[in-house]
Design a protein around this motif. Structure first.
Motif, PDB file in Angstrom:
ATOM      1  N   ASP A  68       0.828  -1.205   0.000  1.00 42.90           N
ATOM      2  CA  ASP A  68       0.000   0.000   0.000  1.00 42.90           C
ATOM      3  C   ASP A  68       0.864   1.256   0.000  1.00 42.90           C
ATOM      4  OD1 ASP A  68      -2.271  -1.546   0.011  1.00 42.90           O
ATOM      5  OD2 ASP A  68      -2.653  -1.326   2.162  1.00 42.90           O
ATOM      6  N   LYS A  69       1.917   1.263   0.804  1.00 39.39           N
ATOM      7  CA  LYS A  69       2.787   2.436   0.889  1.00 39.39           C
ATOM      8  C   LYS A  69       3.543   2.643  -0.423  1.00 39.39           C
ATOM      9  CE  LYS A  69       1.575   3.542   4.963  1.00 39.39           C
ATOM     10  NZ  LYS A  69       0.699   4.680   5.166  1.00 39.39           N
ATOM     11  N   GLN A  70       4.003   1.560  -1.031  1.00 41.94           N
ATOM     12  CA  GLN A  70       4.694   1.656  -2.319  1.00 41.94           C
ATOM     13  C   GLN A  70       3.744   2.204  -3.379  1.00 41.94           C
ATOM     14  OE1 GLN A  70       7.293  -1.627  -3.925  1.00 41.94           O
ATOM     15  NE2 GLN A  70       5.585  -1.802  -5.334  1.00 41.94           N
ATOM     16  N   ASN A  71       2.507   1.710  -3.395  1.00 41.24           N
ATOM     17  CA  ASN A  71       1.520   2.188  -4.367  1.00 41.24           C
ATOM     18  C   ASN A  71       1.170   3.656  -4.148  1.00 41.24           C
ATOM     19  OD1 ASN A  71       1.359  -0.209  -5.779  1.00 41.24           O
ATOM     20  ND2 ASN A  71      -0.333  -0.991  -4.560  1.00 41.24           N
ATOM     21  N   LEU A  72       1.121   4.097  -2.889  1.00 40.31           N
ATOM     22  CA  LEU A  72       0.877   5.511  -2.612  1.00 40.31           C
ATOM     23  C   LEU A  72       1.949   6.389  -3.253  1.00 40.31           C
ATOM     24  CD1 LEU A  72      -0.179   5.728   1.164  1.00 40.31           C
ATOM     25  CD2 LEU A  72      -1.470   6.522  -0.811  1.00 40.31           C
ATOM     26  N   ILE A  73       3.202   5.970  -3.100  1.00 42.76           N
ATOM     27  CA  ILE A  73       4.313   6.740  -3.670  1.00 42.76           C
ATOM     28  C   ILE A  73       4.233   6.752  -5.195  1.00 42.76           C
ATOM     29  CG2 ILE A  73       6.822   6.772  -3.980  1.00 42.76           C
ATOM     30  CD1 ILE A  73       7.046   5.781  -1.073  1.00 42.76           C
ATOM     31  N   ILE A  74       4.006   5.591  -5.800  1.00 43.12           N
ATOM     32  CA  ILE A  74       3.941   5.491  -7.265  1.00 43.12           C
ATOM     33  C   ILE A  74       2.792   6.341  -7.812  1.00 43.12           C
ATOM     34  CG2 ILE A  74       3.542   3.924  -9.209  1.00 43.12           C
ATOM     35  CD1 ILE A  74       6.323   3.656  -7.929  1.00 43.12           C
ATOM     36  N   LYS A  75       1.625   6.253  -7.195  1.00 41.92           N
ATOM     37  CA  LYS A  75       0.475   7.019  -7.682  1.00 41.92           C
ATOM     38  C   LYS A  75       0.687   8.516  -7.501  1.00 41.92           C
ATOM     39  CE  LYS A  75      -2.919   3.448  -7.491  1.00 41.92           C
ATOM     40  NZ  LYS A  75      -3.757   2.644  -6.693  1.00 41.92           N
ATOM     41  N   TYR A  76       1.302   8.908  -6.398  1.00 40.68           N
ATOM     42  CA  TYR A  76       1.589  10.328  -6.176  1.00 40.68           C
ATOM     43  C   TYR A  76       2.547  10.851  -7.246  1.00 40.68           C
ATOM     44  CZ  TYR A  76       3.687  14.510  -4.218  1.00 40.68           C
ATOM     45  OH  TYR A  76       4.174  15.785  -4.059  1.00 40.68           O
ATOM     46  N   LEU A  77       3.619  10.101  -7.488  1.00 42.37           N
ATOM     47  CA  LEU A  77       4.612  10.538  -8.474  1.00 42.37           C
ATOM     48  C   LEU A  77       4.015  10.596  -9.877  1.00 42.37           C
ATOM     49  CD1 LEU A  77       7.763   8.641  -7.217  1.00 42.37           C
ATOM     50  CD2 LEU A  77       7.359  11.098  -7.155  1.00 42.37           C
ATOM     51  N   GLU A  78       3.142   9.645 -10.209  1.00 42.09           N
ATOM     52  CA  GLU A  78       2.532   9.646 -11.539  1.00 42.09           C
ATOM     53  C   GLU A  78       1.570  10.829 -11.677  1.00 42.09           C
ATOM     54  OE1 GLU A  78       0.089   9.083 -14.872  1.00 42.09           O
ATOM     55  OE2 GLU A  78      -0.747   8.917 -12.860  1.00 42.09           O
ATOM     56  N   LYS A  79       0.784  11.065 -10.656  1.00 43.28           N
ATOM     57  CA  LYS A  79      -0.224  12.126 -10.730  1.00 43.28           C
ATOM     58  C   LYS A  79       0.395  13.518 -10.701  1.00 43.28           C
ATOM     59  CE  LYS A  79      -4.386  13.754  -8.435  1.00 43.28           C
ATOM     60  NZ  LYS A  79      -5.261  13.611  -7.288  1.00 43.28           N
ATOM     61  N   GLU A  80       1.339  13.745  -9.805  1.00 40.24           N
ATOM     62  CA  GLU A  80       1.889  15.084  -9.604  1.00 40.24           C
ATOM     63  C   GLU A  80       3.077  15.413 -10.508  1.00 40.24           C
ATOM     64  OE1 GLU A  80       0.493  17.370  -7.597  1.00 40.24           O
ATOM     65  OE2 GLU A  80      -1.071  15.908  -7.090  1.00 40.24           O
ATOM     66  N   HIS A  81       3.923  14.404 -10.815  1.00 39.70           N
ATOM     67  CA  HIS A  81       5.181  14.679 -11.521  1.00 39.70           C
ATOM     68  C   HIS A  81       5.366  13.846 -12.785  1.00 39.70           C
ATOM     69  CE1 HIS A  81       6.284  17.055  -8.060  1.00 39.70           C
ATOM     70  NE2 HIS A  81       5.945  16.045  -7.290  1.00 39.70           N
ATOM     71  N   LYS A  82       4.385  12.984 -13.099  1.00 41.11           N
ATOM     72  CA  LYS A  82       4.430  12.132 -14.302  1.00 41.11           C
ATOM     73  C   LYS A  82       5.665  11.220 -14.331  1.00 41.11           C
ATOM     74  CE  LYS A  82       0.768  14.127 -15.984  1.00 41.11           C
ATOM     75  NZ  LYS A  82      -0.433  13.697 -15.333  1.00 41.11           N
ATOM     76  N   ILE A  83       6.137  10.814 -13.145  1.00 41.61           N
ATOM     77  CA  ILE A  83       7.268   9.880 -13.042  1.00 41.61           C
ATOM     78  C   ILE A  83       6.687   8.500 -12.757  1.00 41.61           C
ATOM     79  CG2 ILE A  83       9.303   9.250 -11.703  1.00 41.61           C
ATOM     80  CD1 ILE A  83       9.719  12.253 -11.191  1.00 41.61           C
ATOM     81  N   VAL A  84       7.058   7.516 -13.581  1.00 41.36           N
ATOM     82  CA  VAL A  84       6.487   6.177 -13.481  1.00 41.36           C
ATOM     83  C   VAL A  84       7.585   5.117 -13.557  1.00 41.36           C
ATOM     84  CG1 VAL A  84       4.254   6.830 -14.459  1.00 41.36           C
ATOM     85  CG2 VAL A  84       6.077   6.085 -15.969  1.00 41.36           C
ATOM     86  N   PRO A  85       7.318   3.900 -13.023  1.00 36.37           N
ATOM     87  CA  PRO A  85       8.263   2.797 -13.203  1.00 36.37           C
ATOM     88  C   PRO A  85       8.141   2.194 -14.599  1.00 36.37           C
ATOM     89  CG  PRO A  85       6.494   2.165 -11.711  1.00 36.37           C
ATOM     90  CD  PRO A  85       6.266   3.586 -12.080  1.00 36.37           C
ATOM     91  N   LYS A  86       9.097   1.337 -14.951  1.00 37.99           N
ATOM     92  CA  LYS A  86       9.059   0.657 -16.252  1.00 37.99           C
ATOM     93  C   LYS A  86       7.766  -0.140 -16.404  1.00 37.99           C
ATOM     94  CE  LYS A  86      13.868  -0.488 -17.211  1.00 37.99           C
ATOM     95  NZ  LYS A  86      14.806  -1.613 -17.259  1.00 37.99           N
ATOM     96  N   GLY A  87       7.194  -0.092 -17.592  1.00 44.62           N
ATOM     97  CA  GLY A  87       6.015  -0.899 -17.901  1.00 44.62           C
ATOM     98  C   GLY A  87       4.728  -0.435 -17.237  1.00 44.62           C
TER      99      GLY A  87
END
Length: 154
Positions: A68-87
Motif C-alpha cells: 500500500d505504501k509503495q503504491n501511494l508513492i507510485i500514484k503520487y509521483l505519476e499524478k503530480e510529476h508524471k514519473i512512473v516505473p518501467k512498464g
C-alpha cells in the motif's frame, strides 16, 4: 533534500515474497534519489518511509502495508510529476484496451455474425491495442526522462 531509506528489522522479513517486495521498495527509493524531485515530493515520500519504518506489523499484514505504501508513492509521483516505473503504462493500457476497445469490437462482431458467443474475439484485439498504446507511452516517458529504472512485480 535526500529521500530516506527503509530500515525495517531483518527478523520481521521472514518470507521470500516479503523480502522481494522490500528489495523492490528499497530500489525504488534509491532510484528516486537520482531524480531531481521538488522538496514537497521528497517530504511526502519521507513521511511514507517514516510510517513504514515505524510499523510493528509482521508477515501478511506487513506485506499488505508495504504494498500500500509503495503504491501511494507510485500514484503520487505519476499524478503530480508524471514519473512512473518501467512498464507502468503498458499494464494500465492492457486493461483499458480490453474494456474500451475489445468489448465493443467483440459485441459488433457478435452482432454482425448473429452469434454473441463470438463476443470474446474482441478481447485479444483490445489486448493488442492496449499493449501497443501502453508501450508507446512507456517509450515516450523513457525518452523524456520520466521513467524509474525499476519494473514493479508486486
Amino acid at each position: 533534500m535526500e529521500i530516506n531509506q527503509l530500515n525495517l528489522k531483518i527478523d520481521s522479513i521472514n518470507n521470500s515474497k516479503l523480502g522481494d517486495l522490500y528489495s523492490q521498495f528499497q530500489k525504488i527509493l534509491e532510484k528516486l534519489n537520482d531524480k531531481k524531485l521538488p522538496s514537497e515530493a521528497v517530504q511526502y515520500i519521507n513521511n511514507i518511509v517514516e510510517q513504514s519504518n515505524s510499523t510493528t506489523l509482521q508477515d501478511k499484514a506487513l506485506l499488505k502495508f508495504l504494498k500500500d505504501k509503495q503504491n501511494l508513492i507510485i500514484k503520487y509521483l505519476e499524478k503530480e510529476h508524471k514519473i512512473v516505473p518501467k512498464g507502468y503504462y503498458k499494464k494500465l493500457w492492457l486493461a483499458v484496451g480490453m474494456t474500451a476497445f475489445g468489448l465493443p469490437i467483440g459485441v459488433v462482431f457478435g452482432l454482425l455474425m448473429k452469434n454473441m458467443g463470438l463476443m470474446a474475439i474482441g478481447l485479444p484485439i483490445g489486448l493488442g491495442v492496449g499493449a501497443a498504446v501502453g508501450s508507446s507511452v512507456d517509450k515516450k516517458a523513457l525518452q523524456e526522462g520520466r521513467q524509474i529504472d525499476v519494473e514493479l512485480k508486486f
